[in-house]
Design an enzyme around this catalytic site. Structure first.
Site, mmCIF file in Angstrom:
data_model
loop_
_atom_site.group_PDB
_atom_site.id
_atom_site.type_symbol
_atom_site.label_atom_id
_atom_site.label_comp_id
_atom_site.label_asym_id
_atom_site.label_seq_id
_atom_site.Cartn_x
_atom_site.Cartn_y
_atom_site.Cartn_z
ATOM 1 N N ASN A 72 -62.054 -22.728 -36.127
ATOM 2 C CA ASN A 72 -60.836 -22.634 -35.332
ATOM 3 C C ASN A 72 -59.590 -22.826 -36.187
ATOM 4 O O ASN A 72 -58.549 -22.224 -35.923
ATOM 5 C CB ASN A 72 -60.868 -23.647 -34.188
ATOM 6 C CG ASN A 72 -61.811 -23.232 -33.070
ATOM 7 O OD1 ASN A 72 -62.980 -22.944 -33.318
ATOM 8 N ND2 ASN A 72 -61.330 -23.197 -31.852
ATOM 9 N N ASP A 73 -59.690 -23.663 -37.207
ATOM 10 C CA ASP A 73 -58.573 -23.803 -38.152
ATOM 11 C C ASP A 73 -58.258 -22.472 -38.820
ATOM 12 O O ASP A 73 -57.107 -22.030 -38.857
ATOM 13 C CB ASP A 73 -58.922 -24.835 -39.230
ATOM 14 C CG ASP A 73 -58.503 -26.253 -38.845
ATOM 15 O OD1 ASP A 73 -57.542 -26.398 -38.070
ATOM 16 O OD2 ASP A 73 -59.132 -27.196 -39.326
ATOM 17 N N ILE A 74 -59.299 -21.851 -39.391
ATOM 18 C CA ILE A 74 -59.093 -20.578 -40.085
ATOM 19 C C ILE A 74 -58.651 -19.502 -39.095
ATOM 20 O O ILE A 74 -57.764 -18.690 -39.395
ATOM 21 C CB ILE A 74 -60.366 -20.148 -40.811
ATOM 22 C CG1 ILE A 74 -60.730 -21.172 -41.901
ATOM 23 C CG2 ILE A 74 -60.189 -18.768 -41.437
ATOM 24 C CD1 ILE A 74 -59.730 -21.287 -43.017
#
Length: 407
Positions: free
Chosen positions: A167-169
């Site tokens: 989800n960060d990426i």
């Protein structure tokens, strides 16, 4: 070599992964990225292990092609410098909890008043509005709340996060697409704009098949291990020395798989395997049948057969094997750099290849505050003014006596 974003200046206020990933790609494409870090400790990821000569290797991989200025933003003089940089930036990026930049005086409305054409991007856990707008968010929280953890892992097992900070990426890539779209809009219509995304929304946006199945039929996606929800055989199967992935996603491939790969042409007449839908319905039995054959030979044996008949397949590598695979190396996904503190190091290569100049890896990640003096000089600060700022702790340079390579 003129890169597409050459001449654009980015003020990067982001931290850790989502924002720095986005700004790294902008820097690779030629933008001048000025990473504004807190004095003393800098980006949180500078504390991540492993460290070489005191520098975080993980930080160094993610922050190439950038400049670093380290400021004490609680000092009015430090905040003034940040506002001056924002007034000259084409793009400003931040990933603080909603409301923080407004209290700091670095929010979009204030910056736009002095820089009306600015493109301002915000990344957060849950977005700037809504019931969870003030809630803190990390990758694992967003994976859990987007439903992704409940569809990851083995059937019947505990919820599992994706092995990377997905989800960060996803948030960084989503912000990147928004920024590039806003840049095109500015070129066409002459206006900047404010854009924002979140870990939750970016993760949800990467679930189109699951979304369609739910609203189309009410199906709730659950964990399937390596299996596909709509296709079989399409998963990893055990071999005598590991695993082989098979993607026989069409009826023609299924026929070739049975006849030319595993030597079971009689399976083509079995009623439970006649169609794709039936094979998915009976996927447990199909897995047992296929593994009764694949466990009799090596992964390399099965990959060679799959390649020979044009069925997608491959070995299941550990990460070390992936990074040393000859194809990965031939595609230049492991790139050598010389870092001023770490020394010789490796960083991820560019995942996009192009016929023209689209991106390049030109310089290593900066040490904390490496470019503080040069950035202040661009703002018009005299040497005397700079020394006063350093002396009072407004500006910081981790290695003030170290020679600086040309930017």
């Amino acid at each position: 070599m003129k890169l597409p974003l050459s001449g654009l200046r980015v003020l990067d206020l982001t931290n850790v992964l989502a924002g720095p990933y986005c700004s790294m790609v902008l820097a690779d494409m030629g933008a001048e990225v000025i990473k504004l870090e807190n004095a003393d400790k800098g980006d949180t990821s500078r504390q991540f292990e492993p460290k070489v000569n005191g520098e975080s290797y993980c930080f160094a991989v993610l922050n190439r092609n950038k400049q670093s200025i380290a400021l004490n933003l609680k000092d009015p003089a430090g905040l003034k410098i940040a506002q001056q940089l924002a007034a000259q930036a084409d793009i400003v990026m931040e990933n603080f909890r909603p409301g923080v930049v407004k209290r700091m005086g670095l929010d979009y409305e204030r910056i736009r008043a002095h820089n009306p054409g600015v493109i301002y991007a915000s990344m957060s856990g849950f977005g700037q509005t809504g019931p969870y707008g003030q809630k803190g968010g990390f990758d694992i929280i967003a994976q859990g709340m987007s439903g992704i953890m409940m569809m990851t892992g083995e059937p019947g097992g505990r919820p599992a996060k994706v092995g990377i900070a997905m989800n960060d990426i996803a948030s960084g890539v989503t912000a990147l697409s928004g920024i590039l779209g806003a840049l095109i809009g500015k070129l066409r219509f002459g206006e900047g704009q404010y854009i924002e995304t979140s870990l939750l929304e970016a993760g949800l946006a990467w679930t189109p098949w699951e979304f369609g199945a739910y609203f189309g039929s009410g199906e709730i996606p659950t964990a399937t291990g390596t299996r596909h929800r709509r296709s079989a055989p399409y998963q990893a199967y055990r071999t005598c020395d590991g695993y082989v992935t098979v993607g026989a996603g069409t009826q023609k491939m299924w026929v070739n798989f049975c006849e030319k790969v595993i030597g079971q042409p009689d399976w083509l007449e079995r009623p439970e395997y006649l169609t794709q839908a039936l094979r998915v319905k009976n996927v447990d039995a199909l897995e047992r049948d296929i593994e009764s054959v694949t466990t009799q030979a090596t992964t390399a044996h099965w990959v060679a057969l799959l390649d020979a008949v044009g069925i997608p397949g491959g070995p299941v590598f550990g990460y070390e094997q992936a990074l040393h695979d000859p194809h990965v190396l031939a595609r230049q996904m492991v790139h050598d750099l010389d870092h001023p503190i770490i020394g010789p190091m490796k960083t991820l290569g560019l995942p996009i290849k192009s016929s023209g100049a689209l991106g390049s890896i030109r310089q290593p990640a900066p040490w904390l505050g490496q470019h503080s003096r040069s950035v202040l000089g661009q703002l018009g600060y005299s040497a005397q003014d700079m020394e006063a700022l350093f002396a009072q702790g407004t500006v910081f340079d981790q290695y003030p006596d170290k020679a600086r390579p040309a930017a």
